[in-house]
Design an enzyme around this catalytic site. Structure first.
Site, PDB file in Angstrom:
ATOM      1  N   GLY A  80     -10.086  -3.421  -1.693  1.00 38.58           N
ATOM      2  CA  GLY A  80     -11.069  -4.338  -1.129  1.00 38.58           C
ATOM      3  C   GLY A  80     -12.491  -3.946  -1.473  1.00 38.58           C
ATOM      4  O   GLY A  80     -13.343  -4.804  -1.760  1.00 38.58           O
ATOM      5  N   ASP A 140       0.812  -1.210   0.000  1.00 37.58           N
ATOM      6  CA  ASP A 140       0.000   0.000   0.000  1.00 37.58           C
ATOM      7  C   ASP A 140       0.849   1.265   0.000  1.00 37.58           C
ATOM      8  O   ASP A 140       0.616   2.185  -0.790  1.00 37.58           O
ATOM      9  CB  ASP A 140      -0.925  -0.014   1.221  1.00 37.58           C
ATOM     10  CG  ASP A 140      -1.748   1.253   1.343  1.00 37.58           C
ATOM     11  OD1 ASP A 140      -2.909   1.243   0.908  1.00 37.58           O
ATOM     12  OD2 ASP A 140      -1.240   2.265   1.887  1.00 37.58           O
ATOM     13  N   THR A 174      -5.247   2.597  -0.014  1.00 34.64           N
ATOM     14  CA  THR A 174      -5.259   1.884  -1.294  1.00 34.64           C
ATOM     15  C   THR A 174      -5.675   0.436  -1.101  1.00 34.64           C
ATOM     16  O   THR A 174      -6.455  -0.111  -1.894  1.00 34.64           O
ATOM     17  CB  THR A 174      -3.881   1.959  -1.959  1.00 34.64           C
ATOM     18  OG1 THR A 174      -3.440   3.317  -1.989  1.00 34.64           O
ATOM     19  CG2 THR A 174      -3.934   1.419  -3.375  1.00 34.64           C
ATOM     20  N   ASP A 175      -5.190  -0.215  -0.050  1.00 31.52           N
ATOM     21  CA  ASP A 175      -5.648  -1.569   0.272  1.00 31.52           C
ATOM     22  C   ASP A 175      -7.156  -1.583   0.505  1.00 31.52           C
ATOM     23  O   ASP A 175      -7.873  -2.460   0.004  1.00 31.52           O
ATOM     24  CB  ASP A 175      -4.948  -2.068   1.537  1.00 31.52           C
ATOM     25  CG  ASP A 175      -3.596  -2.720   1.256  1.00 31.52           C
ATOM     26  OD1 ASP A 175      -3.364  -3.119   0.106  1.00 31.52           O
ATOM     27  OD2 ASP A 175      -2.789  -2.815   2.187  1.00 31.52           O
ATOM     28  N   LEU A 176      -7.628  -0.630   1.301  1.00 30.39           N
ATOM     29  CA  LEU A 176      -9.050  -0.610   1.655  1.00 30.39           C
ATOM     30  C   LEU A 176      -9.922  -0.383   0.429  1.00 30.39           C
ATOM     31  O   LEU A 176     -10.941  -1.063   0.242  1.00 30.39           O
ATOM     32  CB  LEU A 176      -9.312   0.462   2.699  1.00 30.39           C
ATOM     33  CG  LEU A 176      -8.605   0.273   4.046  1.00 30.39           C
ATOM     34  CD1 LEU A 176      -8.819   1.480   4.950  1.00 30.39           C
ATOM     35  CD2 LEU A 176      -9.098  -0.992   4.738  1.00 30.39           C
TER      36      LEU A 176
END
Length: 413
Positions: free
Chosen positions: A190, A153, A185-187
């Site tokens: 998802g 991320d 960015t990860d969230l």
């Protein structure tokens, strides 16, 4: 594929085989679990998901001692059943293959091509189950010159332009690029993966056809640039960092109070006048340099220091009370203790309590999706490592005691 649930859920008929770890994939599968899907989380024997050890802080048991469950892990794994399987061994691969045949969705975040050597990639599994929805989450996608790089991320926030927009101006103290305070960015990957999976399931329900979903963190970060990306493509001018200020409106930024910080968003001249009058500086409204927003933008380097001195004279609470009463858009900058004590956050039920097998009870942040007919469910706390291995193998694959004991003795589960 899941057995009917006690109350109506949006995805109670869906089973998800979750081969992901860390955050982007687990965030997606937790969304699906909250909406009612039966999510089976597959982890490595002994160690499990990397985030289980990403602490402190760790969840404390009923005696106040740290458990092996890090708070990081707890944020993204509610509602799932946890099993441990060694994918490097043929018998472990066969277990995963059989579970995939009992599932509607497979989600994985392995490096490009890594599952192909186990015949657990999409092309292999779809030969046995053509209606399978398969979502692969990687840093850079399945093709392109960076496809085989690992994606994190923090790195993606830098590569994808977010950090060029985030942080104080270079000409001010503390200026320079900054990452967001959470792995945004990860969230968002998802979240995009959740939407893509739901779209693919709708397509499957209409046509009987499954499909492959290629999700990349870098793609998501570029898409998230939104208006800033559009501004660049339209004008050809590279946007710069403005910290907590606005390039086109003054004052529209954060200010330090006598005890904390507030945000003031004076979007027109009337709101600006009220702001400085409340602050005891009405002459700032009549100064010819500051009488209109374009002039305030032009002279921001003169005006903003004067406003900062003005705001420091009162507390956060005093400012918020006075500005709200006058209709000047404003808000506090809360720490997390203040967030969870906020009456609006409490009224919206954004903190939940769940029973936990070792801690007794567990506080978590709620899912913000509020559906009137198929509300999210909170029926399973983030599982401890291998909590449901035997249950799933018995229920879904009809393994008996002897088979399970043999797999355990060989370190496969």
């Amino acid at each position: 594929m899941q057995n009917s649930t006690p109350h109506k859920t949006a995805l109670g008929h869906i089973r998800v085989l979750d081969l992901t770890r860390v955050l982007a994939g687990p965030w997606c599968s937790q969304n699906l679990a909250d909406l009612g899907a039966d999510v089976i989380k597959v982890e490595r024997p002994l160690n499990g998901d990397d985030t289980r050890s990403w602490g402190p802080p760790y969840l404390r048991d009923s005696e106040g001692k740290d458990t092996s469950e890090a708070a990081y892990y707890l944020c993204a794994n509610r509602g799932k059943r946890a099993i441990t399987v060694d994918l490097s061994k043929p018998q472990g691969q066969e277990i995963i293959r059989k579970l995939a045949m009992q599932s509607d969705v497979v989600i994985e975040n392995y490096k490009v091509g890594q599952l192909k050597k186990y015949n657990l990639d999409y092309e292999s599994l779809k030969q046995m189950k053509p209606d399978l929805v398969y979502c692969a989450i990687t840093g850079f996608g399945q093709d392109g010159p960076y496809a085989h790089r690992a994606g994190y991320d923090f790195i993606i926030q830098g590569m994808g332009g977010l950090m060029s927009l985030t942080g104080e101006r270079d000409d001010l103290a503390g200026g320079g690029p900054q990452k967001a305070g959470v792995a945004i960015t990860d969230l968002m990957t998802g979240m995009y993966a959740t939407i893509a999976i739901l779209a693919a399931l709708t397509h499957r329900d209409k046509t009987g056809e499954g499909q492959f979903i290629d999700m990349a963190l870098l793609d998501v970060q570029v898409a998230m640039l939104a208006n800033m990306g559009s501004n660049y493509l339209t004008s050809g001018s590279t946007p710069k960092r403005w910290g907590n200020a606005h390039p086109n409106i003054v004052p529209y930024q954060s200010f330090a109070t006598s005890d904390s910080h507030i945000i003031v968003a004076a979007g027109n001249d009337t709101q600006y006048r009220k702001f400085v009058e409340i602050g005891g500086e009405p002459t700032l409204a009549d100064d010819p340099r500051f009488i209109s927003n374009p002039l305030r933008v032009q002279h921001r380097d003169v005006l903003v220091p004067l406003l900062k001195d003005m705001v420091k004279r009162r507390s956060k609470k005093e400012w918020i009370t006075a500005l709200e009463a006058a209709g000047v858009p404003c808000g506090p900058i809360n720490d997390l203790a203040e967030v969870f004590q906020d009456p609006q956050v409490q009224a919206r039920g954004m903190q939940i309590q769940m029973p936990h097998p070792t801690a007794g009870k567990l506080a978590l942040v709620a899912n913000p999706m509020k559906l009137s007919k198929t509300p999210v469910r909170y029926e399973q706390a983030p599982p401890i490592l291998s909590q449901h291995t035997e249950q799933c193998l018995r229920e879904l694959l009809q393994f008996d005691d002897e088979k399970i004991a043999m797999l355990k003795s060989q370190g496969i589960i």
